[in-house]
Design an enzyme around this catalytic site. Structure first.
Site, mmCIF file in Angstrom:
data_model
loop_
_atom_site.group_PDB
_atom_site.id
_atom_site.type_symbol
_atom_site.label_atom_id
_atom_site.label_comp_id
_atom_site.label_asym_id
_atom_site.label_seq_id
_atom_site.Cartn_x
_atom_site.Cartn_y
_atom_site.Cartn_z
ATOM 1 N N GLU A 1 -5.656 -5.063 10.501
ATOM 2 C CA GLU A 1 -4.649 -4.038 10.733
ATOM 3 C C GLU A 1 -4.942 -3.309 12.044
ATOM 4 O O GLU A 1 -5.737 -2.348 12.064
ATOM 5 C CB GLU A 1 -4.647 -3.026 9.584
ATOM 6 C CG GLU A 1 -4.293 -3.629 8.251
ATOM 7 C CD GLU A 1 -3.607 -2.615 7.335
ATOM 8 O OE1 GLU A 1 -2.539 -2.934 6.820
ATOM 9 O OE2 GLU A 1 -4.126 -1.501 7.166
ATOM 10 N N HIS B 1 -9.532 1.284 4.648
ATOM 11 C CA HIS B 1 -8.276 1.435 5.391
ATOM 12 C C HIS B 1 -8.515 2.369 6.576
ATOM 13 O O HIS B 1 -9.289 3.333 6.468
ATOM 14 C CB HIS B 1 -7.179 1.995 4.469
ATOM 15 C CG HIS B 1 -5.830 1.932 5.121
ATOM 16 N ND1 HIS B 1 -5.409 2.871 6.033
ATOM 17 C CD2 HIS B 1 -4.829 1.022 5.028
ATOM 18 C CE1 HIS B 1 -4.200 2.540 6.464
ATOM 19 N NE2 HIS B 1 -3.822 1.422 5.869
ATOM 20 N N GLU C 1 -6.870 4.718 7.775
ATOM 21 C CA GLU C 1 -6.603 6.139 7.519
ATOM 22 C C GLU C 1 -7.813 6.791 6.849
ATOM 23 O O GLU C 1 -8.118 7.966 7.086
ATOM 24 C CB GLU C 1 -5.327 6.280 6.664
ATOM 25 C CG GLU C 1 -4.091 6.031 7.520
ATOM 26 C CD GLU C 1 -2.901 5.464 6.784
ATOM 27 O OE1 GLU C 1 -2.854 5.513 5.543
ATOM 28 O OE2 GLU C 1 -1.998 4.947 7.474
ATOM 29 N N SER D 1 3.270 -2.337 10.337
ATOM 30 C CA SER D 1 4.718 -2.396 10.559
ATOM 31 C C SER D 1 5.337 -3.735 10.156
ATOM 32 O O SER D 1 6.245 -4.228 10.832
ATOM 33 C CB SER D 1 5.054 -2.043 12.009
ATOM 34 O OG SER D 1 4.668 -0.713 12.288
ATOM 35 N N GLY E 1 2.390 2.061 10.887
ATOM 36 C CA GLY E 1 3.369 3.146 10.775
ATOM 37 C C GLY E 1 4.035 3.505 12.086
ATOM 38 O O GLY E 1 4.693 4.531 12.198
ATOM 39 N N ASN F 1 0.867 -1.175 0.000
ATOM 40 C CA ASN F 1 0.000 0.000 0.000
ATOM 41 C C ASN F 1 0.909 1.231 0.000
ATOM 42 O O ASN F 1 1.514 1.547 1.016
ATOM 43 C CB ASN F 1 -0.883 -0.049 1.256
ATOM 44 C CG ASN F 1 -1.677 1.220 1.457
ATOM 45 O OD1 ASN F 1 -1.761 2.066 0.570
ATOM 46 N ND2 ASN F 1 -2.267 1.366 2.637
ATOM 47 N N LYS G 1 0.120 4.285 -0.274
ATOM 48 C CA LYS G 1 -0.489 5.480 0.338
ATOM 49 C C LYS G 1 -0.253 6.707 -0.547
ATOM 50 O O LYS G 1 -0.256 6.603 -1.772
ATOM 51 C CB LYS G 1 0.043 5.670 1.762
ATOM 52 C CG LYS G 1 -0.099 4.386 2.595
ATOM 53 C CD LYS G 1 0.097 4.586 4.051
ATOM 54 C CE LYS G 1 -0.102 3.259 4.773
ATOM 55 N NZ LYS G 1 -0.062 3.347 6.214
HETATM 56 P P1 PGA Z 1 2.754 0.161 7.688
HETATM 57 O O1 PGA Z 1 1.286 0.396 7.060
HETATM 58 O O2 PGA Z 1 3.291 -1.106 7.085
HETATM 59 O O3 PGA Z 1 3.543 1.377 7.276
HETATM 60 O O4 PGA Z 1 2.574 0.045 9.171
HETATM 61 C C1 PGA Z 1 0.408 -0.672 6.843
HETATM 62 C C2 PGA Z 1 -0.878 -0.172 6.247
HETATM 63 O O5 PGA Z 1 -1.308 0.944 6.589
HETATM 64 O O6 PGA Z 1 -1.492 -0.855 5.407
#
Ligand code: PGA
Length: 253
Positions: free
Chosen positions: A169, A97, A99, A215, A175, A9, A11
């Site tokens: 998730e 997601h 976010e 992560s 992140g 992803n 982003k």
């Molecule tokens: P990350 O993000 O691997 O940077 O923690 C995962 C995601 O948001 O899908």
């Protein structure tokens, strides 16, 4: 047999040139890798270009989008339809997601519509679900995920669950460098599979792929992938770098 999926992803990262550069590198690094599906989900501006490049390279990498609007066309300024995605070569679509749920205030009702629209257009949704740290600490992690599943799956035919991808998730692991332990991931993914079985039956639940995300790095992927109910990973930060992402995809080596 569930074929593992390692999905990147991206982003809101990468211009068209940067996206093309990363895809060329990644394609070289994963050429010939069997037994795992790899997908990249670039931002909308780079989707069509990456789609053409993947065709030109005769690549096995799948193309994914990060979002969609649940109408075929219309006066929806700034939105992109499932038909447009499909025409650009998109196969996977990330939906819900955290976010988008948290920053863009997406509701489960809208997510349910998106899910239905993606399935109607013969693409594969990657439905993201997961709890906040506060919810986990209050012992409400499973309740949250159960509630999201119930609402998000409300508009589809339960049989369609078999062809879907889910991504657990935990929001506190995205992140942050803080990963759920492989046991935490297994516990929740197995809970998710039970929930899917209660909606669509055991056979349907057994076919659905359930990823872990939060992560994921080359250093922790092996242990995560050993878990019975973890069928792959949704990778954010570590998917931006072709070498790092390819070593995640090569977790079996
Ligand atoms: P990350 O993000 O691997 O940077 O923690 C995962 C995601 O948001 O899908």
């Amino acid at each position: 047999m569930r074929i593992p999926l390692i999905a990147g992803n991206w982003k809101m990262y990468k211009t068209n040139d940067e996206a093309a550069h990363t895809v060329r590198e990644l394609d070289k690094l994963v050429k010939g890798l069997a037994g795992v599906h790899i997908a990249v989900c670039p931002p909308f501006t780079a989707l069509a270009g990456v789609g053409r490049l993947l065709t030109e390279l005769d690549s096995k990498i799948w193309l994914g989008a990060q979002n969609v609007y649940p109408e075929p066309e219309g006066a929806f300024t700034g939105e992109i339809s499932p038909i447009m995605l499909s025409a650009a070569g998109v196969y996977y679509v990330i939906i819900g997601h955290s976010e988008r749920r948290e920053i863009l205030k997406e509701t489960d009702e809208l997510i349910a519509e998106k899910l239905r629209a993606v399935l109607e257009n013969n693409m594969v949704p990657i439905l993201c679900i997961g709890e906040t740290l506060e919810e986990r600490e209050a012992g409400r992690a499973q309740g949250k995920v159960q509630d999201q599943l119930k609402k998000d799956l409300s508009l589809i035919d339960p049989e369609q669950i078999a062809g879907m991808v889910f991504a657990y998730e935990p929001i506190w692991a995205i992140g942050t460098g803080r990963t759920a332990t492989p046991d935490d991931a297994q516990e929740m993914n197995s809970f998710i599979r039970q929930q899917l079985a209660s909606v669509g039956g055991a056979e349907v639940a057994d076919q659905a792929r359930i990823l872990y995300g939060g992560s994921v790095k080359p250093q922790n992927i092996k242990d995560i992938m050993k878990m019975e109910d973890v069928d792959g990973a949704l990778v954010g930060g570590a998917s931006l770098n072709a070498e790092e992402f390819s070593s995640i995809a090569r977790y079996k080596e």
